[in-house]
Design a protein around this motif. Structure first.
Motif, mmCIF file in Angstrom:
data_model
loop_
_atom_site.group_PDB
_atom_site.id
_atom_site.type_symbol
_atom_site.label_atom_id
_atom_site.label_comp_id
_atom_site.label_asym_id
_atom_site.label_seq_id
_atom_site.Cartn_x
_atom_site.Cartn_y
_atom_site.Cartn_z
ATOM 1 N N PHE A 1 0.828 -1.209 0.000
ATOM 2 C CA PHE A 1 0.000 0.000 0.000
ATOM 3 C C PHE A 1 0.864 1.262 0.000
ATOM 4 C CE2 PHE A 1 -3.613 -2.417 2.323
ATOM 5 C CZ PHE A 1 -4.013 -2.960 1.122
ATOM 6 N N GLN A 2 1.951 1.238 0.764
ATOM 7 C CA GLN A 2 2.803 2.411 0.901
ATOM 8 C C GLN A 2 3.400 2.832 -0.441
ATOM 9 O OE1 GLN A 2 3.360 4.360 3.471
ATOM 10 N NE2 GLN A 2 4.979 5.618 2.578
ATOM 11 N N TYR A 3 3.787 1.844 -1.239
ATOM 12 C CA TYR A 3 4.464 2.150 -2.508
ATOM 13 C C TYR A 3 3.568 1.900 -3.710
ATOM 14 C CZ TYR A 3 8.503 2.293 0.561
ATOM 15 O OH TYR A 3 9.374 2.620 1.568
ATOM 16 N N SER A 4 2.273 1.830 -3.478
ATOM 17 C CA SER A 4 1.355 1.498 -4.570
ATOM 18 C C SER A 4 1.352 2.550 -5.675
ATOM 19 C CB SER A 4 -0.063 1.317 -4.019
ATOM 20 O OG SER A 4 -0.535 2.511 -3.408
ATOM 21 N N LYS A 5 1.537 3.809 -5.321
ATOM 22 C CA LYS A 5 1.508 4.855 -6.338
ATOM 23 C C LYS A 5 2.617 4.635 -7.356
ATOM 24 C CE LYS A 5 0.729 9.832 -6.686
ATOM 25 N NZ LYS A 5 0.609 11.100 -5.924
ATOM 26 N N ALA A 6 3.802 4.269 -6.883
ATOM 27 C CA ALA A 6 4.912 3.986 -7.798
ATOM 28 C C ALA A 6 4.649 2.724 -8.608
ATOM 29 C CB ALA A 6 6.212 3.837 -7.006
ATOM 30 N N VAL A 7 3.995 1.751 -7.985
ATOM 31 C CA VAL A 7 3.689 0.506 -8.693
ATOM 32 C C VAL A 7 2.735 0.774 -9.850
ATOM 33 C CG1 VAL A 7 2.536 -1.740 -8.495
ATOM 34 C CG2 VAL A 7 4.129 -0.979 -6.710
ATOM 35 N N PHE A 8 1.684 1.573 -9.589
ATOM 36 C CA PHE A 8 0.690 1.829 -10.630
ATOM 37 C C PHE A 8 1.201 2.771 -11.714
ATOM 38 C CE2 PHE A 8 -2.212 0.312 -7.274
ATOM 39 C CZ PHE A 8 -2.834 -0.693 -7.997
ATOM 40 N N ALA A 9 2.329 3.420 -11.476
ATOM 41 C CA ALA A 9 2.957 4.201 -12.542
ATOM 42 C C ALA A 9 3.590 3.289 -13.597
ATOM 43 C CB ALA A 9 4.014 5.134 -11.965
ATOM 44 N N ARG A 10 3.813 2.011 -13.216
ATOM 45 C CA ARG A 10 4.478 1.073 -14.115
ATOM 46 C C ARG A 10 3.574 -0.075 -14.561
ATOM 47 N NH1 ARG A 10 7.856 3.211 -10.504
ATOM 48 N NH2 ARG A 10 9.978 3.782 -11.147
ATOM 49 N N LEU A 11 2.595 -0.432 -13.738
ATOM 50 C CA LEU A 11 1.739 -1.573 -14.025
ATOM 51 C C LEU A 11 0.281 -1.155 -14.031
ATOM 52 C CD1 LEU A 11 3.364 -4.281 -11.697
ATOM 53 C CD2 LEU A 11 3.755 -3.971 -14.150
ATOM 54 N N SER A 12 -0.516 -1.820 -14.846
ATOM 55 C CA SER A 12 -1.958 -1.578 -14.833
ATOM 56 C C SER A 12 -2.580 -2.284 -13.633
ATOM 57 C CB SER A 12 -2.584 -2.118 -16.121
ATOM 58 O OG SER A 12 -2.599 -3.542 -16.101
ATOM 59 N N PRO A 13 -3.785 -1.873 -13.200
ATOM 60 C CA PRO A 13 -4.451 -2.572 -12.101
ATOM 61 C C PRO A 13 -4.600 -4.067 -12.343
ATOM 62 C CG PRO A 13 -5.544 -0.489 -12.506
ATOM 63 C CD PRO A 13 -4.536 -0.669 -13.602
ATOM 64 N N VAL A 14 -4.919 -4.463 -13.571
ATOM 65 C CA VAL A 14 -5.099 -5.893 -13.853
ATOM 66 C C VAL A 14 -3.770 -6.633 -13.716
ATOM 67 C CG1 VAL A 14 -5.735 -7.566 -15.643
ATOM 68 C CG2 VAL A 14 -7.109 -5.503 -15.316
ATOM 69 N N GLN A 15 -2.675 -6.029 -14.116
ATOM 70 C CA GLN A 15 -1.363 -6.662 -13.955
ATOM 71 C C GLN A 15 -1.010 -6.818 -12.477
ATOM 72 O OE1 GLN A 15 0.817 -3.847 -16.403
ATOM 73 N NE2 GLN A 15 1.105 -5.367 -18.032
ATOM 74 N N VAL A 16 -1.385 -5.844 -11.672
ATOM 75 C CA VAL A 16 -1.132 -5.930 -10.227
ATOM 76 C C VAL A 16 -1.944 -7.069 -9.617
ATOM 77 C CG1 VAL A 16 -1.394 -4.721 -8.020
ATOM 78 C CG2 VAL A 16 -0.471 -3.510 -10.004
ATOM 79 N N ILE A 17 -3.205 -7.194 -10.026
ATOM 80 C CA ILE A 17 -4.039 -8.305 -9.535
ATOM 81 C C ILE A 17 -3.419 -9.644 -9.927
ATOM 82 C CG2 ILE A 17 -6.298 -9.418 -9.723
ATOM 83 C CD1 ILE A 17 -7.465 -6.586 -10.212
ATOM 84 N N ALA A 18 -2.941 -9.745 -11.157
ATOM 85 C CA ALA A 18 -2.315 -10.987 -11.622
ATOM 86 C C ALA A 18 -1.072 -11.322 -10.802
ATOM 87 C CB ALA A 18 -1.966 -10.879 -13.103
ATOM 88 N N ALA A 19 -0.258 -10.314 -10.501
ATOM 89 C CA ALA A 19 0.926 -10.549 -9.667
ATOM 90 C C ALA A 19 0.519 -11.057 -8.292
ATOM 91 C CB ALA A 19 1.737 -9.252 -9.546
ATOM 92 N N GLY A 20 -0.578 -10.499 -7.748
ATOM 93 C CA GLY A 20 -1.056 -10.944 -6.445
ATOM 94 C C GLY A 20 -1.507 -12.399 -6.466
ATOM 95 N N CYS A 21 -2.233 -12.792 -7.517
ATOM 96 C CA CYS A 21 -2.706 -14.179 -7.624
ATOM 97 C C CYS A 21 -1.540 -15.149 -7.807
ATOM 98 C CB CYS A 21 -3.697 -14.303 -8.782
ATOM 99 S SG CYS A 21 -5.253 -13.434 -8.504
#
Length: 397
Positions: free
Chosen positions: A264-284
């Motif tokens: 959560f703390q670094y999510s802003k930087a993560v979403f600058a590079r990955l789409s929400p769907v890509q983040v969900i896929a990484a989580g799964c």
């Protein structure tokens, strides 16, 4: 990027008051999720009865929460509705003090969950509206709920170590009552009077569920979260059988949430590079690895290391879904969108929790291999998502 709309000023201490609301909610969740099953076991409930109590609360989510969230979109202020539901939840949970066997416990669980299940998605909807209107950072607000969840885990572990399971129930009840009181400080921002800049026609929950890209993302996220069902129902009980102390069990839960907090703390930087769907896929993918290793891990240090994957299996899936909804759905329909997600997630989690009792009874820790398969099914849905027309416009048209 979601920028504040011209001329809109947030209420005083807007982000701080929302962070307090999440903190209050997760004091309760941080006690209830790991330790309520321990209290149920102390009341001599069988694994099947425990899984029934936990899963029936999720059936209520499916039957009621979607309708409540759709109603919230028409209500004059979501925050007022949230407080009303919170107070009813607190009054209901007090009835646990007069129970001690399966049927009364089940009845109280169904009653309080009818009121409490919509509270967190309402809080999410209010926060996402603030992101749209005022440019606030969802991750930086939501992180406080996770921090308090850690403290509740550790406090519950300390109570568990005392050897008095009834103290766990008293703490759970006190947390709910405190949350009801704190709910009155959550900002009242009302309904948007002007049309959302993202909006076209109003979207009902039925329209959202008829949209294939939206449905696939919600279904995959629901499966990713449902893969935690066996851990939520029997994780603490399993760790007790390994000889871990109550304090150490609390630490195991806490380490997982610390990993979630980092996401959560670094999510802003993560979403600058990955789409929400890509983040969900990484989580799964992280969830699939976590559950595949779970039955074969031995020793406290190994479990502490494995719990770090909670940052992916829960944290990435959750915040990825929140950003997907925020980008894809206009503000006036956030309640319906959250309700749709809650319905699909509730179906998946309800099934997972219901079968977790027989699964744990029959396979023990090897039941987590089934949770690996659930994560792989979620990844398959996201792979299918990539071959159909997608994007925010596909949802709001």
């Amino acid at each position: 990027m979601n920028l504040p709309q011209a001329g809109e000023t947030p209420p005083p201490w807007f982000a701080t008051r929302l962070a307090l609301g999440f903190s209050a909610n997760f004091i309760f969740v941080g006690l209830y999720l790991p330790y309520f099953p321990v209290w149920l076991k102390a009341q001599s409930l069988t694994p099947f009865e425990i899984s029934t109590v936990l899963s029936m609360s999720l059936v209520i989510r499916v039957l009621a929460s979607g309708q409540v969230m759709a109603f919230a979109d028409r209500y004059h202020d979501r925050s007022v509705l949230l407080s009303n539901l919170y107070v009813a939840s607190a009054l209901s949970v007090l009835l646990y003090l007069f129970t001690g066997s399966f049927w009364p416990i089940l009845a109280v669980t169904l009653l309080y969950n009818f009121f409490f299940n919509p509270v967190l998605p309402l809080l999410d909807a209010i926060t996402l509206a603030g992101v749209r209107r005022y440019g606030t950072d969802y991750g930086r607000i939501r992180i406080w709920g996770s921090l308090v969840f850690v403290l509740a885990n550790l406090g519950g572990g300390w109570l568990l170590a005392s050897g008095e399971p009834q103290l766990l129930l008293h703490a759970i009840i006190a947390a709910m009552v405190a949350g009801a009181a704190i709910s009155f400080v959550i900002p009242r921002i009302g309904r948007r009077q002007a049309a959302s800049p993202h909006g076209q026609e109003a979207l009902t929950r039925r329209k959202l569920l008829a949209n294939r890209p939206f449905l696939l993302v919600l279904a995959a996220s629901g499966l990713g979260q449902a893969s935690h069902a066996l851990l939520y129902g029997f994780g603490s009980i399993y760790w007790q059988t390994l000889g871990f102390s109550g304090v150490f069990i609390g630490l195991l839960w806490a380490i997982g949430v610390f990993a979630e907090i980092a996401v959560f703390q670094y999510s802003k930087a993560v979403f600058a590079r990955l789409s929400p769907v890509q983040v969900i896929a990484a989580g799964c993918a992280g969830g699939a690895l976590r559950w595949a290793l779970f039955p074969f891990v031995d020793g406290g240090a190994a479990f502490l290391a494995l719990q770090i994957l909670h940052g992916l299996s829960f944290g990435a899936v959750h915040i990825g879904l929140m950003h997907y909804i925020m980008e894809a759905v206009p503000e006036e329909n956030l309640g319906a969108a959250q309700g749709a997600g809650f319905v699909l997630g509730g179906i998946a989690m309800g099934a997972g929790v219901f079968f977790s009792g027989p699964l744990y009874d029959g396979l023990g820790a090897h039941g987590f291999l089934i949770m690996t398969a659930v994560c792989l099914a979620a990844l398959a849905l996201l792979a299918f998502y990539r071959v159909i027309p997608t994007g925010p416009a596909a949802v709001v048209k």
